[in-house]
Design a protein around this motif. Sequence first.
Motif, short mmCIF file in Angstrom:
data_model
loop_
_atom_site.label_atom_id
_atom_site.label_comp_id
_atom_site.label_asym_id
_atom_site.label_seq_id
_atom_site.Cartn_x
_atom_site.Cartn_y
_atom_site.Cartn_z
N THR A 192 0.83 -1.21 0.00
CA THR A 192 0.00 0.00 0.00
C THR A 192 0.86 1.25 0.00
O THR A 192 0.60 2.21 -0.75
CB THR A 192 -0.93 0.01 1.24
OG1 THR A 192 -1.77 -1.15 1.21
CG2 THR A 192 -1.80 1.25 1.26
N TYR A 195 3.95 0.88 -3.17
CA TYR A 195 3.52 0.64 -4.54
C TYR A 195 2.14 1.21 -4.86
O TYR A 195 1.65 1.07 -5.97
CB TYR A 195 3.51 -0.87 -4.83
CG TYR A 195 4.86 -1.52 -4.64
CD1 TYR A 195 5.98 -1.04 -5.33
CD2 TYR A 195 5.02 -2.60 -3.79
CE1 TYR A 195 7.22 -1.62 -5.15
CE2 TYR A 195 6.26 -3.18 -3.61
CZ TYR A 195 7.35 -2.70 -4.30
OH TYR A 195 8.58 -3.28 -4.13
N GLY A 196 1.50 1.83 -3.87
CA GLY A 196 0.20 2.44 -4.12
C GLY A 196 -0.90 1.44 -4.42
O GLY A 196 -1.88 1.76 -5.09
N GLN A 197 -0.78 0.20 -3.93
CA GLN A 197 -1.79 -0.81 -4.17
C GLN A 197 -2.75 -0.84 -2.99
O GLN A 197 -2.56 -1.57 -2.02
CB GLN A 197 -1.13 -2.16 -4.41
CG GLN A 197 -0.27 -2.16 -5.66
CD GLN A 197 0.37 -3.49 -5.93
OE1 GLN A 197 0.37 -4.37 -5.09
NE2 GLN A 197 0.94 -3.65 -7.12
N ASP A 199 -5.60 2.10 -0.91
CA ASP A 199 -5.55 3.45 -0.34
C ASP A 199 -5.06 3.41 1.10
O ASP A 199 -5.46 2.53 1.88
CB ASP A 199 -6.95 4.07 -0.41
CG ASP A 199 -6.97 5.52 0.01
OD1 ASP A 199 -6.54 6.35 -0.79
OD2 ASP A 199 -7.40 5.80 1.14
N THR A 228 9.44 11.45 -0.75
CA THR A 228 8.56 11.89 -1.83
C THR A 228 8.36 13.40 -1.82
O THR A 228 8.03 13.99 -2.85
CB THR A 228 7.18 11.23 -1.73
OG1 THR A 228 6.55 11.63 -0.49
CG2 THR A 228 7.30 9.71 -1.76
N THR A 376 5.82 2.74 -12.06
CA THR A 376 6.42 3.60 -11.06
C THR A 376 6.61 5.00 -11.60
O THR A 376 6.26 5.31 -12.73
CB THR A 376 7.78 3.03 -10.63
OG1 THR A 376 8.62 3.00 -11.78
CG2 THR A 376 7.65 1.64 -10.07
N LYS A 377 7.20 5.86 -10.77
CA LYS A 377 7.30 7.27 -11.09
C LYS A 377 8.58 7.66 -11.81
O LYS A 377 8.80 8.82 -12.11
CB LYS A 377 7.17 8.09 -9.81
CG LYS A 377 5.87 7.82 -9.07
CD LYS A 377 5.83 8.58 -7.77
CE LYS A 377 4.57 8.27 -6.99
NZ LYS A 377 4.55 8.95 -5.69
#
Length: 390
Positions: A192, A195-197, A199, A228, A376-377
Amino acid sequence: HSFCAACVDGWRDQYGLTEEEKNHGSAYGIDVTTKYRTCPNCRSPIPPTRNMLSSLHAFTRQIRDLERQGDFESRAYQLLEAKLISLNNQIGEDWDGITVLDDGQEEPVDLPVPIGKCIERNDIPKMLAWFGDPKTPEFKRRLNAQVSICGNMTLLQICGEENNTDIASILLQLGADVDIKDSQAATFLVRTLAYGQGDFETCGKLALEWGAATTGHPIDVIKILAGTESADGIFQATLLKSEYGGRRCEVMGHERPDLNGDTCVVNEYLPETDEYKVVMEHTREKLVLGPNNLKRRDRTRQDPGYYIEVKANRIIRREFDSNEECQAYVASITGSDEVDDAACAKADQAAAELLSELGLDGDDLGAKVVKGKSTTKSGKKKKRGKKNRK
């Protein structure tokens, strides 16, 4: 000479992660110069671990999906290709294709893809039927089963992918391991955060309330979040660095006797005053408390604070006026945990019949659930190399 994953982990990472990934996350891309290493003692080849092979298969499947779509240039493609180069470099060209390095852990149950898809389809009855009888040892193993062709993901981690906290809560109530790692060393919480998996306000906080570890991971999520420089990242890093951030806690030593012994959830840390903004669990009252008035009380199977169940294919969330009332309700429906040999045999037979009925075709789960790890970013262009042809 014999060796295991644990004794060579400092020499070659058992998950195939580079130092760049551990310290900065995949947003910084993958170091494709990772070198093949032999045993530091006898210089024999070191076989790949189960996790390395699972990652290799998962990323290979995903990059082939992109190629079928005519995508050879996107950022996701470049990072997947770089990851495959890195893994293949670490495994080495002389691997026999069979030997796997012992990781000292019990071989997990392989999660059938049709059962993994139950999360996306909200098919809880079918999932529960596959688990079998809760009194059997196999029940707990199936709760933590992993999809070997999809990066060793568990049902709980797939819940994060789908942002489905209802089924995640059901799994945790049944005893799922909140800290089990996938093939890239990521837990439900790490997936979460890094990797943003899922919220953070839903899946992330759910994991914290159920006791998920915030430190000791190969991937330094707190450092990644702080780096970040975004408002959300800094807020989350500050919360996780604090002692009680995001946790379920019990109030103690407060001047209001009615609060003592009750539980709350910590939503925010105030570093200027070393205090916490909390919400009382059963009354929803909002307070600001100091660390001397709090002690951790993670949610457990016997003390979840709420209870989610399924009746007539409908999800019902039961709230209670007190933890004692919740504990009494849970005790009344869970019953004894004594193992029954007949129940074990019956559960195995039922699971086998269910899988026969479902079939194991259609294994497209991997293409979806691994995607968050490679998208990814980073905007860096990586040097091309040979694609994996396994």
